[in-house]
Design an enzyme around this catalytic site. Structure first.
Site, PDB file in Angstrom:
ATOM      1  N   CYS A 188       0.658  -1.480   0.162  1.00  0.00           N
ATOM      2  CA  CYS A 188      -0.028  -0.002   0.020  1.00  0.00           C
ATOM      3  C   CYS A 188       0.842   1.357  -0.306  1.00  0.00           C
ATOM      4  CB  CYS A 188      -1.164   0.265   1.351  1.00  0.00           C
ATOM      5  SG  CYS A 188      -2.381  -1.073   1.012  1.00  0.00           S
ATOM      6  N   HIS A 225      -2.642  -5.857   1.080  1.00  0.00           N
ATOM      7  CA  HIS A 225      -2.906  -5.827   2.476  1.00  0.00           C
ATOM      8  C   HIS A 225      -2.302  -6.920   3.093  1.00  0.00           C
ATOM      9  CE1 HIS A 225      -6.468  -4.086   3.909  1.00  0.00           C
ATOM     10  NE2 HIS A 225      -6.480  -5.567   4.291  1.00  0.00           N
TER      11      HIS A 225
END
Ligand SMILES: [Zn+2]
Lengths: 465, 247
Positions: free
Chosen positions: B94, B195
């Site tokens: 991210c 993630h």
């Protein structure tokens, strides 16, 4: 004219409460919202009808249980009070609670108001109703708060109480609350735990509040009670736990809770360290409200866990405990609780990823599942169930739990069946939101069908599974 | 026994939920392979010799946190990029992935500089790209499916089409929701929007890093791990996505 609008607002609210009840709804927010539209100062005015004190209870976890315990103390004391229901803890829901209990003119008075609200809602609520005291249970960063919203919330609460005579009742063991004591001109009370046999000395890896709120350096702990609550100090700026006014000592969980709060012996049917904190907070508030010790003692002893949060079943003569888990903190609490139960146990965990559960199941990696590998926890088998049973099984495997004792059964019915039929003294059934009601139905049905203990020959041979 | 060190960069600042899962996974798998692994937390202003570590892991954070990290990393860029060039394994998720590019332009128009390691840039848009994601990637000449969860407002684009993506999006959004690309790869570095526990459910990806680390120390891994549970979890979510798309 003002008065007529007020009465209209109350009448409309009361009517809506009745109608939505008839429609089978809880009717908690809508009536209040409409009444506030008709007469905006309604909450402000009804909020003045408390004859003694108004208390606000907030924090990340445990506020509903704590508020319910306080309500029990007030009821035991014969006091009258307003109390908003869980799930109705924003302004409309609180307004509904006042409308429901007031009379048509809105003049009926009560001894106390007991208002449970979300942290972020505290400043808004204080703007309407000035409390005598705000009780904060704890501040946990859960999965919605990875972007610093909690820090903002704490700051807003501090600003809202700044320059008022509102008292604060705070958790001395929570490093995220220490910042309040630097605020000048406020009255503080602290509650906290003495050393207990249930403390641990190594930090769980979850990152909650491990950093000093004053200087940002890593905190050092001499002991952890649970999660980030414990005895800490910051080597960099000397920040450490404040001295509590209310101290809980002699904690015993066998597994129900016994403890002493400043020599007052408290017993409760609740389990788990987090509930011991809820009890300590409720008792501290009761004492500050001037309630007699005997009354407090009796109220806590008689206060039973409510459905869903922790429910017991008896199936084939074996105790089965159903627990709802929604986030890493809740899961940590439940695991800590079952690790303290010395009985040999099977653990069933059902994980779904529907909208109500949270689509993202990453949070299971933030929980300290590793506690299940402790021999003292005596976990025989872990049965993973639900739509994401695979993810849960992977998490269990990487905690270090032996794969030969991990069973994957996506079907709740089958999974629960295995958890209960296999050797163990007790079974813990942990469920995320959308698996809870189905699991409860399965357990209720089994309880009815199999009340008697299993005969030796009927037992499922362990190796067959 | 050879000791491996994985540097967890800025855990106090860059740590989205579930990131810990990737580290737990690497450490455990290395133990199962008979390797000793230590996770070392690296904080702001801490000195770090990148030539002394075996892998870096960095997660995502808020804009403010990313800004702090950017300024700290800026002091370390030359050494870090040199190590990445020489094959240092790295997993950047991210926000950390976005930092590798030339800039991040927020939805409101503020521009934050990136480290400029790779020819990519990110633009924030209204509406986050959220949900389970399935991509197809290639490791050691084998096509492998990678599953995970994405949740990002930023859309990442490659300014040089020769830059290699981590894989092709089968279901989900990926880098930008437009060109079917997800993440980036360069030698032993992977940047991605997937993630949380990316590695535990994708053992091939986890082993890509483990093998790369071992290889750099001249070790050969003989053992084969039992990944039945990992593969089952992988298939469960893959099946859920594929069947969900049909309905
Ligand atoms: Zn400090």
């Amino acid at each position: 004219m003002q008065n007529i609008r007020k009465i209209m607002a109350i009448l409309a609210g009361k009517l809506l409460i009745v109608l939505s009840r008839m429609a089978g709804n809880q009717g908690t927010n809508f009536p209040g919202r409409l009444a506030l539209k008709i007469y905006p100062p309604l909450l402000k005015e009804l909020g003045k009808n408390t004859y003694k004190d108004t208390f606000i209870i907030t924090g990340t976890n445990g506020k509903t249980t704590t508020t319910n315990m306080i309500a029990r103390i007030f009821r035991e004391n014969g006091s009258s009070f307003i109390h908003n229901q869980a799930g109705a803890n924003m302004l409309p829901g609180i307004t509904t609670a006042f409308i429901q209990q007031t009379d048509f003119t809105g003049r009926k008075t009560f001894d106390y108001a007991l208002l449970e609200t979300d942290e972020a809602n505290v400043p808004l609520l204080i703007a309407q109703i000035k409390p005598r005291l705000i009780l904060i249970t704890n501040f946990f960063r859960d999965q919605l708060d990875r972007y610093g919203e909690l820090d903002t919330t704490i700051k807003l609460i501090k600003e809202a109480v700044q320059g008022t005579d509102i008292e604060l009742l705070l958790n001395a063991d929570d490093p995220l609350q220490v910042d309040f004591q630097n605020q000048k001109g406020l009255k503080y009370w602290y509650y906290g735990f003495d050393a207990s046999n249930y403390d641990s000395f190594t930090g769980a890896e979850s990152r909650e509040g491990r950093y000093c709120v004053l200087c940002g350096h890593e905190l050092e702990y001499t002991r952890y009670h649970y999660a980030q609550l414990g005895k800490y100090h910051c080597r960099h700026c000397n920040n450490q736990n404040p001295q509590p006014n209310f101290i809980a000592a002699e904690l015993l969980m066998d597994p129900s809770i016994h403890l002493q709060i400043d020599k007052l012996l408290i017993e409760s049917p609740y389990q788990g360290f987090y509930n011991a904190y809820n009890i300590l907070a409720a008792v501290s508030l009761g004492k500050l409200a001037g309630i007699q010790e005997k009354v407090i003692q009796k109220a806590i002893a008689n206060f039973q866990p409510s459905a869903g949060r922790m429910e017991n079943f008896l199936i084939r003569g074996k105790k089965v405990i159903l627990v709802l888990v929604k986030n890493p903190t809740g899961l940590n609490q439940s695991l800590a609780m079952l690790a303290q139960d010395s009985a040999a146990k099977n653990l069933f965990i059902a994980l779904n990823d529907n909208a109500a559960d949270g689509r993202d199941i990453s949070w299971i990696w933030d929980a300290d599942i590793e506690v299940i590998t402790d021999d003292k926890a005596r976990i025989r088998r872990v049965i993973c169930s639900g739509q994401r049973s695979g993810d849960m099984a992977v998490r269990i495997k990487y905690s270090g739990f032996g794969i030969e004792n991990i069973i994957i059964k996506p079907s709740l019915e089958e999974g629960i069946g295995i958890a209960i039929s296999m050797e163990s003294e007790v079974s813990y059934i942990l469920c995320t939101y959308t698996t809870l009601f189905a699991s409860r139905n399965i357990l209720a049905r089994m309880q009815k069908k199999y009340p008697a203990p299993l005969q030796e020959k009927e037992r499922t041979p362990e190796k067959a599974l | 026994m050879e000791k491996f060190i994985i540097a967890h960069m800025y855990p106090a600042l860059m740590n989205l939920y579930g990131d810990r899962g990737n580290l737990v996974c690497l450490k455990k798998r290395m133990e199962w392979y008979g390797l000793n692994c230590e996770i070392k937390s690296i904080h702001l202003d801490e000195k770090l010799d990148f030539s002394q570590i075996d892998m870096i892991f960095m997660g995502g954070g808020s804009d403010r946190e990313q800004g702090l990290v950017y300024h700290d990393l800026l002091k370390k860029t030359d050494q870090l990029m040199a190590q990445i060039e020489s094959g240092l394994p790295a997993l950047c998720i991210c926000g950390a992935y976005q930092l590798l590019g030339s800039y991040y332009k927020s939805h409101e128009g503020t521009v934050m500089d990136g480290l400029g390691f790779f020819p990519l840039y990110t633009e924030g848009r209204e509406g986050r790209l959220i949900g389970n994601i399935l991509i197809e990637s290639e490791f050691n000449g084998q096509k492998v499916s990678v599953v995970g969860f994405e949740n990002h407002g930023g859309r990442t684009y490659f300014s040089d089409p020769k830059l290699q993506s981590l894989g092709q999006v089968i279901i989900g959004h990926g880098n930008n929701g437009e060109d079917q690309s997800e993440g980036m790869r360069f030698k032993n570095l992977i940047g991605t929007y997937l993630h949380g526990p990316l590695l535990p459910k994708n053992p091939t990806l986890a082993d890509f890093f483990v093998y790369a680390m071992a290889d750099r120390k001249g070790l050969k891994l003989e053992k084969v791990l039992d990944d039945t549970i990992e593969n089952l979890a992988h298939e469960q979510v893959r099946y859920k996505m594929i069947s969900g798309q049909k309905s």
